[in-house]
Design a protein around this motif. Structure first.
Motif, mmCIF file in Angstrom:
data_model
loop_
_atom_site.group_PDB
_atom_site.id
_atom_site.type_symbol
_atom_site.label_atom_id
_atom_site.label_comp_id
_atom_site.label_asym_id
_atom_site.label_seq_id
_atom_site.Cartn_x
_atom_site.Cartn_y
_atom_site.Cartn_z
ATOM 1 N N GLY A 107 0.787 -1.222 0.000
ATOM 2 C CA GLY A 107 0.000 0.000 0.000
ATOM 3 C C GLY A 107 0.822 1.276 0.000
ATOM 4 N N PHE A 108 0.099 2.383 -0.061
ATOM 5 C CA PHE A 108 0.711 3.706 -0.178
ATOM 6 C C PHE A 108 1.620 4.014 1.002
ATOM 7 N N HIS A 109 1.239 3.591 2.196
ATOM 8 C CA HIS A 109 2.027 3.879 3.392
ATOM 9 C C HIS A 109 2.991 2.749 3.735
ATOM 10 N N GLY A 110 3.152 1.791 2.846
ATOM 11 C CA GLY A 110 3.996 0.645 3.120
ATOM 12 C C GLY A 110 5.479 0.963 3.097
ATOM 13 N N VAL A 111 6.252 0.033 3.642
ATOM 14 C CA VAL A 111 7.697 0.188 3.754
ATOM 15 C C VAL A 111 8.382 0.080 2.399
ATOM 16 N N THR A 112 7.857 -0.757 1.512
ATOM 17 C CA THR A 112 8.561 -1.050 0.264
ATOM 18 C C THR A 112 8.782 0.193 -0.580
ATOM 19 N N ARG A 113 7.806 1.102 -0.601
ATOM 20 C CA ARG A 113 7.951 2.335 -1.378
ATOM 21 C C ARG A 113 9.215 3.101 -0.995
ATOM 22 N N ARG A 114 9.585 3.030 0.281
ATOM 23 C CA ARG A 114 10.732 3.798 0.760
ATOM 24 C C ARG A 114 12.065 3.235 0.264
ATOM 25 N N LEU A 139 14.681 9.444 -7.832
ATOM 26 C CA LEU A 139 14.527 8.705 -9.084
ATOM 27 C C LEU A 139 13.074 8.496 -9.476
ATOM 28 N N THR A 140 12.152 9.061 -8.710
ATOM 29 C CA THR A 140 10.732 8.867 -9.005
ATOM 30 C C THR A 140 10.051 10.197 -9.309
ATOM 31 N N THR A 141 8.964 10.094 -10.035
ATOM 32 C CA THR A 141 8.093 11.241 -10.290
ATOM 33 C C THR A 141 6.704 10.889 -9.780
ATOM 34 N N THR A 142 6.109 11.806 -9.039
ATOM 35 C CA THR A 142 4.790 11.574 -8.463
ATOM 36 C C THR A 142 3.767 12.505 -9.104
ATOM 37 N N SER A 149 9.276 0.402 -10.547
ATOM 38 C CA SER A 149 10.330 -0.541 -10.172
ATOM 39 C C SER A 149 11.643 0.201 -10.004
ATOM 40 N N TYR A 150 12.524 -0.398 -9.229
ATOM 41 C CA TYR A 150 13.870 0.120 -9.040
ATOM 42 C C TYR A 150 14.759 -1.050 -8.666
ATOM 43 N N GLY A 151 15.778 -1.292 -9.481
ATOM 44 C CA GLY A 151 16.644 -2.431 -9.196
ATOM 45 C C GLY A 151 15.840 -3.713 -9.194
ATOM 46 N N ALA A 190 3.411 -2.775 -6.744
ATOM 47 C CA ALA A 190 2.150 -3.189 -7.373
ATOM 48 C C ALA A 190 0.973 -2.632 -6.584
ATOM 49 N N GLY A 191 -0.128 -2.388 -7.273
ATOM 50 C CA GLY A 191 -1.335 -1.915 -6.600
ATOM 51 C C GLY A 191 -1.143 -0.554 -5.961
ATOM 52 N N ASP A 192 -1.733 -0.366 -4.772
ATOM 53 C CA ASP A 192 -1.712 0.932 -4.102
ATOM 54 C C ASP A 192 -0.306 1.401 -3.753
ATOM 55 N N SER A 193 0.669 0.522 -3.765
ATOM 56 C CA SER A 193 2.042 0.957 -3.531
ATOM 57 C C SER A 193 2.513 1.900 -4.630
ATOM 58 N N ALA A 194 1.926 1.767 -5.817
ATOM 59 C CA ALA A 194 2.354 2.567 -6.960
ATOM 60 C C ALA A 194 1.292 3.517 -7.471
ATOM 61 N N HIS A 195 0.011 3.203 -7.262
ATOM 62 C CA HIS A 195 -1.044 4.043 -7.834
ATOM 63 C C HIS A 195 -2.337 3.890 -7.045
ATOM 64 N N ILE A 196 -3.074 4.988 -6.982
ATOM 65 C CA ILE A 196 -4.366 5.025 -6.288
ATOM 66 C C ILE A 196 -5.359 5.732 -7.199
#
Length: 393
Positions: A162-169, A175-178, A279-281, A286-292
């Motif tokens: 999800g959006f508040h998850g650890v993986t996004r960090r 390197l990202t655009t929001t 993705s990075y490396g 996937a899902g809310d981690s990347a888009h809502i």
């Protein structure tokens, strides 16, 4: 404790669980880490509309038995405005495709049961604290489980947390655009132990604000009202909810709402958000981690499913042939579909909701758009095709 797996999946929502199921059937080992306990995960109220493609992949994955038995196929939706209604016939307008009403909670229960019975490992109450080395050959996932700090090394990490998850960090901000949009209204959602007011969903435009009549089953209604941001559900006693729903869903000559016991109330803010790339490396989002998306177009869950289908096929290609071609193209492939889902969700949201600041001119444009859908087979077909969704990649 230190272990290794090919794919570490963070998050046991529908995306993470479905990905684990697809990888397992392809002979690819993985581990799913979920911060919450099983009861919480199986009770989370989220989406309830499955596109044709989502249903097809669940069946192919061996997770469609209860869906076929208990799900409610829907061949259309009704748009309402100015006391009139117009039905969008999905099969007639979208090459025979339809949608299903089947709560995300039930889909999650089905996937959890399969995973616990057949594998791969699924750990509840295992919060991930960090993902390190995303750009190395062997990323590490740090997590806690059963009172101990643990690490899991892997070849790849997939963030379904999800959006508040650890993986996004783990993906560097530089390197990202929001891209995002906050909407000036929210949804007050309720569950009620009453039969739904219609056999199909009703989307209502009203000077008082948007309303949606949906369902979880033939005896449980899921209903929504547009409300101001920051609304406290306590401000909406049951009678006020029913009165407002009745006013906004009013249809000349239509049947009245059945009132009954409301079992749940919650407020859902509305937002659109996309992070590029996905993705990075060796970390993939996937899902809310990347888009809502705002829920008006029923795209959130279905777009997450499309993400993991693309990812599962890419891992399968790598596993069978050693080629990383599909894996390298993951973000670009998914983002094409993501932005179509964002566009449709924005269209449905901006057409049906009343912005607190909008002018009478904007309201007339909304009515003109609804009239166009009702009078133009081409406009109706475009809406139907977007709603039922394109075939999965």
């Amino acid at each position: 404790m230190h272990t290794h797996t090919t794919v570490a999946i963070v998050g046991a929502g529908p995306a993470g669980l479905l990905l684990a199921r697809l990888l397992h059937r392809a002979g690819i080992d993985c581990v799913v880490l979920e911060s919450r306990d099983r009861a919480y995960v199986e009770a989370r109220q989220r989406a309830g509309i499955l596109e044709q493609g989502t249903v097809d992949v669940l069946r192919a994955a061996g997770a469609g038995e209860r869906l076929d038995r208990e799900g409610l196929p829907h061949d259309g939706v009704e748009l309402r405005w100015a006391g009139r209604g117009h039905r969008i016939d999905f099969p007639a307008l979208a090459n025979g495709r339809r949608v299903w009403i089947y709560a995300q909670t039930e889909m999650v229960k089905d996937l959890i049961a399969l995973q616990l019975a057949e594998g791969p490992p699924l750990l509840f109450e295992a919060p991930v604290t960090a993902v390190t080395g995303p750009d190395t050959q062997r990323p590490t996932v740090s997590y806690a489980h059963e009172g101990a700090e643990r690490t899991l090394t892997c070849d790849y990490v997939v963030g379904c947390d999800g959006f508040h998850g650890v993986t996004r960090r783990a993906v560097p901000d530089a390197l990202t655009t929001t891209y995002e949009r906050e909407y000036p209204y929210s949804w007050l959602g309720i569950l009620a132990d009453v039969p739904p007011p219609s056999d199909e969903l009703i989307y209502a435009h009203s000077p008082r604000g948007f309303a949606l009549a949906s369902m979880r089953s033939r005896s449980v209604s899921r209903l929504y009202l547009q409300v101001p941001n920051g609304t406290d559900p306590a401000q909406w006693p049951d009678e006020r909810v029913w009165d407002e729903l009745e006013a906004r869903l009013d249809l000349d000559g239509g049947r009245k709402l059945t009132r009954g016991r409301i079992t749940q109330k919650s407020v859902l803010p509305m937002r659109s958000h996309v992070t590029e790339p996905m993705s990075y490396g060796r970390v993939f989002l996937a899902g809310d981690s990347a888009h809502i998306v705002p829920p008006t177009g029923a795209k959130g869950l279905n777009t997450a499913v499309a993400d993991v289908v693309v990812l599962a096929r890419a891992f399968d290609q790598l596993h069978r042939t050693g080629s990383g071609e599909l894996l390298d193209a993951y973000s670009e492939t998914c983002l094409r579909r993501v932005w179509q889902a964002e566009q449709f969700s924005y269209f449905m949201t901006s057409t049906l909701h009343t912005d607190p600041e909008q002018s009478p001119f904007t309201t007339r444009l909304q009515i003109a758009q609804l009239e166009r859908i009702a009078s133009s087979p081409h406009a109706a077909a475009e809406l139907a095709g977007s709603y039922v969704g394109p075939p999965l990649p």
